[in-house]
Design a protein around this motif. Structure first.
Motif, PDB file in Angstrom:
ATOM      1  N   LEU A 149       0.830  -1.210   0.000  1.00 21.61           N
ATOM      2  CA  LEU A 149       0.000   0.000   0.000  1.00 21.61           C
ATOM      3  C   LEU A 149       0.864   1.259   0.000  1.00 21.61           C
ATOM      4  CD1 LEU A 149      -2.773  -1.093   2.519  1.00 21.61           C
ATOM      5  CD2 LEU A 149      -3.139  -0.456   0.125  1.00 21.61           C
ATOM      6  N   ASP A 150       1.937   1.247   0.783  1.00 27.57           N
ATOM      7  CA  ASP A 150       2.850   2.400   0.807  1.00 27.57           C
ATOM      8  C   ASP A 150       3.455   2.662  -0.569  1.00 27.57           C
ATOM      9  OD1 ASP A 150       2.365   2.714   3.510  1.00 27.57           O
ATOM     10  OD2 ASP A 150       4.260   1.790   4.150  1.00 27.57           O
ATOM     11  N   ALA A 151       3.890   1.595  -1.240  1.00 26.82           N
ATOM     12  CA  ALA A 151       4.498   1.739  -2.560  1.00 26.82           C
ATOM     13  C   ALA A 151       3.498   2.287  -3.571  1.00 26.82           C
ATOM     14  CB  ALA A 151       5.057   0.399  -3.034  1.00 26.82           C
ATOM     15  N   VAL A 152       2.286   1.744  -3.553  1.00 26.63           N
ATOM     16  CA  VAL A 152       1.262   2.195  -4.499  1.00 26.63           C
ATOM     17  C   VAL A 152       0.890   3.649  -4.229  1.00 26.63           C
ATOM     18  CG1 VAL A 152      -1.130   1.876  -5.244  1.00 26.63           C
ATOM     19  CG2 VAL A 152       0.363  -0.104  -4.959  1.00 26.63           C
ATOM     20  N   SER A 153       0.731   4.018  -2.971  1.00 30.27           N
ATOM     21  CA  SER A 153       0.370   5.406  -2.668  1.00 30.27           C
ATOM     22  C   SER A 153       1.488   6.363  -3.067  1.00 30.27           C
ATOM     23  CB  SER A 153       0.013   5.564  -1.191  1.00 30.27           C
ATOM     24  OG  SER A 153       1.132   5.308  -0.375  1.00 30.27           O
ATOM     25  N   ASP A 154       2.733   5.920  -2.914  1.00 22.75           N
ATOM     26  CA  ASP A 154       3.871   6.735  -3.355  1.00 22.75           C
ATOM     27  C   ASP A 154       3.854   6.884  -4.874  1.00 22.75           C
ATOM     28  OD1 ASP A 154       6.184   8.228  -2.791  1.00 22.75           O
ATOM     29  OD2 ASP A 154       7.479   6.504  -3.186  1.00 22.75           O
ATOM     30  N   ASN A 155       3.553   5.813  -5.582  1.00 24.59           N
ATOM     31  CA  ASN A 155       3.476   5.880  -7.045  1.00 24.59           C
ATOM     32  C   ASN A 155       2.379   6.828  -7.498  1.00 24.59           C
ATOM     33  OD1 ASN A 155       5.505   3.952  -7.178  1.00 24.59           O
ATOM     34  ND2 ASN A 155       4.100   2.255  -7.509  1.00 24.59           N
ATOM     35  N   ILE A 156       1.213   6.724  -6.864  1.00 23.88           N
ATOM     36  CA  ILE A 156       0.089   7.581  -7.251  1.00 23.88           C
ATOM     37  C   ILE A 156       0.393   9.046  -6.943  1.00 23.88           C
ATOM     38  CG2 ILE A 156      -2.319   8.164  -6.730  1.00 23.88           C
ATOM     39  CD1 ILE A 156      -2.829   5.141  -6.407  1.00 23.88           C
ATOM     40  N   SER A 157       0.985   9.298  -5.801  1.00 21.67           N
ATOM     41  CA  SER A 157       1.253  10.691  -5.425  1.00 21.67           C
ATOM     42  C   SER A 157       2.327  11.333  -6.305  1.00 21.67           C
ATOM     43  CB  SER A 157       1.640  10.792  -3.953  1.00 21.67           C
ATOM     44  OG  SER A 157       2.869  10.145  -3.724  1.00 21.67           O
ATOM     45  N   ASN A 158       3.140  10.541  -6.968  1.00 22.02           N
ATOM     46  CA  ASN A 158       4.195  11.087  -7.823  1.00 22.02           C
ATOM     47  C   ASN A 158       3.906  10.929  -9.309  1.00 22.02           C
ATOM     48  OD1 ASN A 158       6.527  12.094  -6.142  1.00 22.02           O
ATOM     49  ND2 ASN A 158       6.077  10.128  -5.170  1.00 22.02           N
ATOM     50  N   ILE A 159       2.677  10.620  -9.650  1.00 21.53           N
ATOM     51  CA  ILE A 159       2.333  10.364 -11.055  1.00 21.53           C
ATOM     52  C   ILE A 159       2.495  11.610 -11.918  1.00 21.53           C
ATOM     53  CG2 ILE A 159      -0.149  10.839 -11.010  1.00 21.53           C
ATOM     54  CD1 ILE A 159      -0.445   8.076 -12.434  1.00 21.53           C
ATOM     55  N   ASN A 160       2.386  12.782 -11.333  1.00 21.57           N
ATOM     56  CA  ASN A 160       2.530  14.039 -12.082  1.00 21.57           C
ATOM     57  C   ASN A 160       3.816  14.783 -11.738  1.00 21.57           C
ATOM     58  OD1 ASN A 160       0.123  13.914 -13.617  1.00 21.57           O
ATOM     59  ND2 ASN A 160      -1.042  14.484 -11.801  1.00 21.57           N
ATOM     60  N   THR A 161       4.805  14.084 -11.221  1.00 20.65           N
ATOM     61  CA  THR A 161       6.085  14.707 -10.904  1.00 20.65           C
ATOM     62  C   THR A 161       6.853  14.955 -12.203  1.00 20.65           C
ATOM     63  OG1 THR A 161       6.170  13.607  -8.766  1.00 20.65           O
ATOM     64  CG2 THR A 161       8.241  14.442  -9.631  1.00 20.65           C
TER      65      THR A 161
ATOM     66  N   THR B 107      10.164  16.261 -14.347  1.00 19.68           N
ATOM     67  CA  THR B 107      11.615  16.465 -14.278  1.00 19.68           C
ATOM     68  C   THR B 107      12.093  16.980 -15.631  1.00 19.68           C
ATOM     69  OG1 THR B 107      12.008  14.161 -14.895  1.00 19.68           O
ATOM     70  CG2 THR B 107      12.023  14.676 -12.547  1.00 19.68           C
ATOM     71  N   ARG B 108      13.308  17.456 -15.634  1.00 18.39           N
ATOM     72  CA  ARG B 108      13.929  17.898 -16.884  1.00 18.39           C
ATOM     73  C   ARG B 108      14.203  16.673 -17.759  1.00 18.39           C
ATOM     74  NH1 ARG B 108      15.582  23.172 -15.955  1.00 18.39           N
ATOM     75  NH2 ARG B 108      15.849  23.694 -13.762  1.00 18.39           N
ATOM     76  N   THR B 109      14.326  16.907 -19.028  1.00 19.15           N
ATOM     77  CA  THR B 109      14.529  15.792 -19.957  1.00 19.15           C
ATOM     78  C   THR B 109      15.884  15.113 -19.780  1.00 19.15           C
ATOM     79  OG1 THR B 109      15.298  17.354 -21.643  1.00 19.15           O
ATOM     80  CG2 THR B 109      12.962  16.700 -21.697  1.00 19.15           C
ATOM     81  N   ASN B 110      16.846  15.792 -19.194  1.00 21.81           N
ATOM     82  CA  ASN B 110      18.164  15.178 -18.987  1.00 21.81           C
ATOM     83  C   ASN B 110      18.283  14.507 -17.609  1.00 21.81           C
ATOM     84  OD1 ASN B 110      18.196  17.490 -17.481  1.00 21.81           O
ATOM     85  ND2 ASN B 110      20.183  18.217 -18.183  1.00 21.81           N
ATOM     86  N   GLU B 111      17.194  14.439 -16.860  1.00 23.39           N
ATOM     87  CA  GLU B 111      17.173  13.804 -15.541  1.00 23.39           C
ATOM     88  C   GLU B 111      16.307  12.541 -15.598  1.00 23.39           C
ATOM     89  OE1 GLU B 111      15.533  16.785 -13.001  1.00 23.39           O
ATOM     90  OE2 GLU B 111      17.341  18.010 -12.994  1.00 23.39           O
ATOM     91  N   ASN B 112      16.486  11.683 -14.612  1.00 28.87           N
ATOM     92  CA  ASN B 112      15.641  10.492 -14.502  1.00 28.87           C
ATOM     93  C   ASN B 112      14.250  10.879 -14.025  1.00 28.87           C
ATOM     94  OD1 ASN B 112      17.637   8.714 -15.280  1.00 28.87           O
ATOM     95  ND2 ASN B 112      18.250   8.241 -13.191  1.00 28.87           N
ATOM     96  N   ALA B 113      13.253  10.242 -14.591  1.00 34.29           N
ATOM     97  CA  ALA B 113      11.877  10.427 -14.136  1.00 34.29           C
ATOM     98  C   ALA B 113      11.685   9.656 -12.831  1.00 34.29           C
ATOM     99  CB  ALA B 113      10.902   9.920 -15.198  1.00 34.29           C
ATOM    100  N   PHE B 114      10.642   9.997 -12.078  1.00 28.77           N
ATOM    101  CA  PHE B 114      10.307   9.226 -10.882  1.00 28.77           C
ATOM    102  C   PHE B 114      10.097   7.789 -11.292  1.00 28.77           C
ATOM    103  CE2 PHE B 114       7.169   7.243  -8.143  1.00 28.77           C
ATOM    104  CZ  PHE B 114       7.745   7.429  -6.895  1.00 28.77           C
TER     105      PHE B 114
END
Length: 134
Positions: free
Chosen positions: A21-33, A35-42
């Motif tokens: 549940l913690d992992a899924v909630s973290d994924n959902i909360s960061n779905i619109n994070t 980043t710059r194109t030269n950085e790693n996405a969440f």
């Protein structure tokens, strides 16, 4: 199987489902994070569970490891975004909300099932103690 192994097995299930549940909630909360194109996405996080002493009746389950999704993400054209590159692109995580909601429901149901086992075992043990008093 000892009389109180039910608590240990269901307790381990509760722990794994809570981490899920913690992992899924973290994924959902960061779905619109963004980043710059030269950085790693969440990176989406996945929990991998493993049985402990499978078939013995006294093992349970544990979190074996966490795995992570693709750091490449998906490129979105948003030229007005402050993190946009020279071509107007930003990077979003490659996370599917419908998949995350499905994962959330499955983890929640598993948590509820393990909690129900603990509650019923507690009631049964308390009733057994009451028999000795009478």
């Amino acid at each position: 199987m000892a009389i109180f192994d039910t608590f240990g097995i269901s307790g381990s299930g509760l722990m794994v489902h809570r981490k899920w549940l913690d992992a899924v909630s973290d994924n959902i909360s960061n779905i619109n994070t963004v980043t710059r194109t030269n950085e790693n996405a969440f990176q989406e996080r996945f929990i991998v569970a493993q049985s402990v002493d499978y078939g013995s009746g006294n093992g349970g389950v544990r979190v074996a490891r966490a795995e992570f999704g693709d750091a490449e993400g998906r490129m979105v054209y948003q030229p007005d975004h402050p993190l946009a590159d020279a071509d107007g692109y930003v990077k979003y995580p490659d996370i599917d909300l419908s998949d995350q909601m499905t994962q959330l429901m499955m983890a929640q149901r598993g948590y509820q099932a393990n909690l129900a086992v603990v509650e019923r075992a507690t009631s049964a043990y308390q009733a057994a103690l009451q028999l000795g008093k009478g």
